[in-house]
Design a protein around this motif. Structure first.
Motif, PDB file in Angstrom:
ATOM      1  N   LYS A  62     -15.324 -10.545  -7.768  1.00 38.62           N
ATOM      2  CA  LYS A  62     -14.343  -9.480  -7.764  1.00 38.62           C
ATOM      3  C   LYS A  62     -14.069  -8.263  -6.349  1.00 38.62           C
ATOM      4  O   LYS A  62     -14.869  -8.329  -5.861  1.00 38.62           O
ATOM      5  CB  LYS A  62     -14.883  -8.929  -9.153  1.00 38.62           C
ATOM      6  CG  LYS A  62     -14.725  -9.869 -10.194  1.00 38.62           C
ATOM      7  CD  LYS A  62     -12.916  -9.925 -10.639  1.00 38.62           C
ATOM      8  CE  LYS A  62     -12.824 -10.752 -12.003  1.00 38.62           C
ATOM      9  NZ  LYS A  62     -13.499 -10.219 -13.053  1.00 38.62           N
ATOM     10  N   GLY A  63     -12.771  -7.815  -6.357  1.00 40.99           N
ATOM     11  CA  GLY A  63     -12.333  -7.537  -5.385  1.00 40.99           C
ATOM     12  C   GLY A  63     -11.407  -6.567  -6.506  1.00 40.99           C
ATOM     13  O   GLY A  63     -10.806  -6.479  -7.765  1.00 40.99           O
ATOM     14  N   HIS A  64     -10.936  -5.517  -6.318  1.00 40.35           N
ATOM     15  CA  HIS A  64      -9.964  -4.252  -6.708  1.00 40.35           C
ATOM     16  C   HIS A  64      -8.938  -3.423  -6.166  1.00 40.35           C
ATOM     17  O   HIS A  64      -9.549  -2.604  -5.091  1.00 40.35           O
ATOM     18  CB  HIS A  64     -10.500  -3.451  -7.369  1.00 40.35           C
ATOM     19  CG  HIS A  64     -11.979  -3.804  -8.644  1.00 40.35           C
ATOM     20  ND1 HIS A  64     -11.077  -4.650 -10.105  1.00 40.35           N
ATOM     21  CD2 HIS A  64     -12.991  -4.321  -8.670  1.00 40.35           C
ATOM     22  CE1 HIS A  64     -12.625  -5.232 -10.374  1.00 40.35           C
ATOM     23  NE2 HIS A  64     -13.215  -4.574  -9.669  1.00 40.35           N
ATOM     24  N   ASN A  65      -7.994  -3.819  -5.466  1.00 39.61           N
ATOM     25  CA  ASN A  65      -7.082  -3.246  -5.486  1.00 39.61           C
ATOM     26  C   ASN A  65      -6.892  -2.185  -6.191  1.00 39.61           C
ATOM     27  O   ASN A  65      -6.287  -1.960  -7.223  1.00 39.61           O
ATOM     28  CB  ASN A  65      -5.263  -3.332  -4.829  1.00 39.61           C
ATOM     29  CG  ASN A  65      -5.677  -4.836  -3.920  1.00 39.61           C
ATOM     30  OD1 ASN A  65      -6.048  -4.989  -3.105  1.00 39.61           O
ATOM     31  ND2 ASN A  65      -4.630  -5.663  -4.302  1.00 39.61           N
ATOM     32  N   VAL A  66      -6.025  -1.202  -5.155  1.00 42.55           N
ATOM     33  CA  VAL A  66      -6.113   0.814  -6.453  1.00 42.55           C
ATOM     34  C   VAL A  66      -4.080   0.717  -5.763  1.00 42.55           C
ATOM     35  O   VAL A  66      -4.091   0.890  -4.104  1.00 42.55           O
ATOM     36  CB  VAL A  66      -6.552   1.556  -5.654  1.00 42.55           C
ATOM     37  CG1 VAL A  66      -5.952   2.859  -7.210  1.00 42.55           C
ATOM     38  CG2 VAL A  66      -8.357   1.199  -5.855  1.00 42.55           C
ATOM     39  N   LEU A 139      -9.061 -10.501   4.394  1.00 43.10           N
ATOM     40  CA  LEU A 139      -7.240  -9.833   3.675  1.00 43.10           C
ATOM     41  C   LEU A 139      -7.170 -10.285   2.326  1.00 43.10           C
ATOM     42  O   LEU A 139      -6.429 -10.402   2.084  1.00 43.10           O
ATOM     43  CB  LEU A 139      -5.832 -10.695   4.621  1.00 43.10           C
ATOM     44  CG  LEU A 139      -6.289 -10.481   6.377  1.00 43.10           C
ATOM     45  CD1 LEU A 139      -5.280 -10.981   6.952  1.00 43.10           C
ATOM     46  CD2 LEU A 139      -7.009  -9.684   6.697  1.00 43.10           C
ATOM     47  N   TYR A 140      -8.274 -10.738   1.703  1.00 46.85           N
ATOM     48  CA  TYR A 140      -7.567 -11.047   0.204  1.00 46.85           C
ATOM     49  C   TYR A 140      -7.003 -10.245  -0.763  1.00 46.85           C
ATOM     50  O   TYR A 140      -6.228 -10.921  -1.416  1.00 46.85           O
ATOM     51  CB  TYR A 140      -9.369 -11.018  -0.544  1.00 46.85           C
ATOM     52  CG  TYR A 140     -10.294 -12.771   0.055  1.00 46.85           C
ATOM     53  CD1 TYR A 140      -9.375 -13.864  -0.565  1.00 46.85           C
ATOM     54  CD2 TYR A 140     -11.054 -12.306   0.435  1.00 46.85           C
ATOM     55  CE1 TYR A 140      -9.916 -15.121   0.287  1.00 46.85           C
ATOM     56  CE2 TYR A 140     -11.520 -13.923   1.172  1.00 46.85           C
ATOM     57  CZ  TYR A 140     -11.584 -14.934   0.887  1.00 46.85           C
ATOM     58  OH  TYR A 140     -11.764 -16.200   1.812  1.00 46.85           O
ATOM     59  N   GLY A 141      -7.563  -8.787  -0.823  1.00 45.83           N
ATOM     60  CA  GLY A 141      -6.407  -7.732  -1.387  1.00 45.83           C
ATOM     61  C   GLY A 141      -5.031  -7.941  -0.723  1.00 45.83           C
ATOM     62  O   GLY A 141      -4.452  -7.537  -2.137  1.00 45.83           O
ATOM     63  N   ALA A 142      -4.591  -7.587   0.138  1.00 44.55           N
ATOM     64  CA  ALA A 142      -3.357  -8.101   0.637  1.00 44.55           C
ATOM     65  C   ALA A 142      -2.765  -9.399  -0.084  1.00 44.55           C
ATOM     66  O   ALA A 142      -1.198  -9.125  -0.207  1.00 44.55           O
ATOM     67  CB  ALA A 142      -3.086  -7.627   2.160  1.00 44.55           C
ATOM     68  N   LYS A 143      -3.354 -10.499   0.562  1.00 46.02           N
ATOM     69  CA  LYS A 143      -2.848 -11.638  -0.305  1.00 46.02           C
ATOM     70  C   LYS A 143      -2.670 -11.780  -1.439  1.00 46.02           C
ATOM     71  O   LYS A 143      -1.417 -12.247  -1.402  1.00 46.02           O
ATOM     72  CB  LYS A 143      -3.910 -12.810   0.337  1.00 46.02           C
ATOM     73  CG  LYS A 143      -3.685 -13.118   1.837  1.00 46.02           C
ATOM     74  CD  LYS A 143      -4.640 -14.212   2.140  1.00 46.02           C
ATOM     75  CE  LYS A 143      -5.180 -14.940   3.150  1.00 46.02           C
ATOM     76  NZ  LYS A 143      -6.323 -15.210   3.913  1.00 46.02           N
ATOM     77  N   PHE A 145      -2.300  -9.095  -3.681  1.00 49.36           N
ATOM     78  CA  PHE A 145      -0.952  -7.938  -3.885  1.00 49.36           C
ATOM     79  C   PHE A 145       0.741  -9.069  -3.548  1.00 49.36           C
ATOM     80  O   PHE A 145       1.582  -9.078  -4.271  1.00 49.36           O
ATOM     81  CB  PHE A 145      -1.216  -7.199  -3.075  1.00 49.36           C
ATOM     82  CG  PHE A 145       0.280  -5.726  -2.841  1.00 49.36           C
ATOM     83  CD1 PHE A 145       0.807  -5.040  -4.413  1.00 49.36           C
ATOM     84  CD2 PHE A 145       0.686  -5.970  -2.436  1.00 49.36           C
ATOM     85  CE1 PHE A 145       1.463  -4.346  -4.706  1.00 49.36           C
ATOM     86  CE2 PHE A 145       2.484  -5.279  -2.195  1.00 49.36           C
ATOM     87  CZ  PHE A 145       2.987  -4.262  -3.535  1.00 49.36           C
ATOM     88  N   VAL A 146       0.912  -9.674  -1.973  1.00 52.76           N
ATOM     89  CA  VAL A 146       1.802 -10.112  -2.128  1.00 52.76           C
ATOM     90  C   VAL A 146       2.276 -10.950  -2.873  1.00 52.76           C
ATOM     91  O   VAL A 146       3.582 -11.467  -3.173  1.00 52.76           O
ATOM     92  CB  VAL A 146       1.839 -10.707  -0.533  1.00 52.76           C
ATOM     93  CG1 VAL A 146       2.786 -11.425  -0.077  1.00 52.76           C
ATOM     94  CG2 VAL A 146       1.762  -9.218   0.280  1.00 52.76           C
ATOM     95  N   ASN A 147       0.915 -11.912  -2.864  1.00 54.86           N
ATOM     96  CA  ASN A 147       1.680 -12.989  -4.278  1.00 54.86           C
ATOM     97  C   ASN A 147       1.922 -12.682  -5.535  1.00 54.86           C
ATOM     98  O   ASN A 147       2.585 -13.191  -6.102  1.00 54.86           O
ATOM     99  CB  ASN A 147       0.241 -13.885  -4.204  1.00 54.86           C
ATOM    100  CG  ASN A 147       0.093 -14.756  -3.296  1.00 54.86           C
ATOM    101  OD1 ASN A 147       0.724 -14.964  -2.237  1.00 54.86           O
ATOM    102  ND2 ASN A 147      -1.983 -15.687  -2.447  1.00 54.86           N
ATOM    103  N   GLU A 148       1.886 -12.145  -5.543  1.00 51.45           N
ATOM    104  CA  GLU A 148       1.980 -11.366  -7.484  1.00 51.45           C
ATOM    105  C   GLU A 148       3.384 -10.473  -7.546  1.00 51.45           C
ATOM    106  O   GLU A 148       3.596 -10.164  -8.828  1.00 51.45           O
ATOM    107  CB  GLU A 148       1.059  -9.899  -7.709  1.00 51.45           C
ATOM    108  CG  GLU A 148      -0.395 -10.783  -7.795  1.00 51.45           C
ATOM    109  CD  GLU A 148      -0.284 -11.706  -9.440  1.00 51.45           C
ATOM    110  OE1 GLU A 148      -0.039 -10.900 -10.450  1.00 51.45           O
ATOM    111  OE2 GLU A 148      -0.891 -12.692  -8.567  1.00 51.45           O
ATOM    112  N   LEU A 149       4.080 -10.122  -5.863  1.00 50.97           N
ATOM    113  CA  LEU A 149       5.104  -9.333  -6.138  1.00 50.97           C
ATOM    114  C   LEU A 149       6.170 -10.883  -6.536  1.00 50.97           C
ATOM    115  O   LEU A 149       6.471 -11.456  -6.831  1.00 50.97           O
ATOM    116  CB  LEU A 149       5.523  -9.385  -4.592  1.00 50.97           C
ATOM    117  CG  LEU A 149       4.432  -8.497  -3.209  1.00 50.97           C
ATOM    118  CD1 LEU A 149       5.131  -8.414  -2.188  1.00 50.97           C
ATOM    119  CD2 LEU A 149       5.603  -6.943  -4.313  1.00 50.97           C
TER     120      LEU A 149
END
Length: 282
Positions: A62-66, A139-143, A145-149
């Motif tokens: 699990k990863g977690h962007n803030v 780059l999983y967190g950025a990927k 985030f972009v997928n969820e835009l």
């Protein structure tokens, strides 16, 4: 602000954070919690964006962007600008760990400083601050985030901050994609004091400047996740660092005065960019 910048750097590189490794716990780790708390102190309403990423053929973690959002102050509100900095690093144990001061406590601390300073200025754009996780893993967190835009076209630009503390050459590189003409023109007008700013328009030029054909700087950090979805980017970084991914990348190894020059340069550029109408940014 310099004092808070130092405090954030000290905390993120401390024994308690033990190298900020992604995927070590089910929930947000101590570094994610610290960033979340800092956003709250700045009177944002941050949230965690959780995701799974591969750690092997049959395993995931699990990863977690803030994430925190700063609304515009001018109506009608222009498109969104996303500022990213990955907070994860290589990990370790409290007794022996990879501090990751330049990579990327420097970018994360700058992100937090921008979250503080940009609250005080005129803003034609909404700003989304994203402290990404699992960059080092792919780059999983950025990927994620972009997928969820919801609609990519609502985001006009990514500003990615990764390794911002210069070495003795005192250089800051800004690699930019296409469709960033006005932002680049604004960048060129920005006073840089003694900082040597190199604005670069291709990965190949970066390779020539570094005299190293092995690194594809277009793909080297979180901005690549945006580029793949045709979202323009400006990537701020110092390029190669002899201490990269070693235990020598500590707070003591950095020249804080040079780092402060970079932070001031980026902050002043962002102040001008946020007051720029949408039609002028492409």
């Amino acid at each position: 602000m310099a004092s808070q910048l130092q405090k954030d750097m000290q905390m993120l590189t401390s024994k308690a954070h033990a190298g900020r490794k992604a995927g070590g716990s089910e929930g947000p780790n101590v570094s994610a919690q610290y960033i979340h708390q800092r956003f709250e102190q700045l009177e944002y309403q941050p949230f965690y964006q959780s995701f799974e990423f591969k750690t092997g053929f049959f395993s995931t973690a699990k990863g977690h962007n803030v994430i925190a959002t700063l609304p515009c102050t001018v109506a009608p509100c222009e498109a969104n600008i996303v500022i990213t900095a990955h907070y994860d690093h290589l990990g370790g144990q409290p007794s022996s760990y990879y501090a990751g001061a330049n990579d990327n406590a420097s970018g994360t601390s700058t992100l937090l400083l921008l979250a503080q300073s940009l609250k005080q200025v005129n803003r034609r754009h909404t700003v989304t601050f994203v402290a990404t996780d699992a960059e080092e893993k792919g780059l999983y967190g950025a990927k994620h985030f972009v997928n969820e835009l919801e609609v990519n076209k609502q985001t006009i630009l990514n500003i990615n901050l990764d390794m911002l503390a210069p070495n003795k050459r005192n250089r800051l590189y800004v690699l930019h994609s296409k469709q960033t003409k006005f932002a680049v023109e604004l960048l060129k007008k920005q006073p840089s004091e003694s900082l040597r700013v190199k604005i670069v328009n291709s990965r190949y030029k970066m390779q020539r400047l570094m005299d190293n054909p092995r690194i594809d700087w277009h793909k080297a950090s979180d901005h690549y996740a945006f580029a793949k979805e045709n979202i323009p980017y400006l990537y701020f970084g110092i390029g190669e660092d002899k201490n990269h991914h070693t235990k020598r990348d500590t707070l003591e190894s950095l020249d804080f005065s040079r780092f402060q020059l970079v932070v001031n340069f980026i902050n002043n550029f962002m102040v001008g960019l946020l007051d720029t109408p949408l039609e002028a940014t492409n």
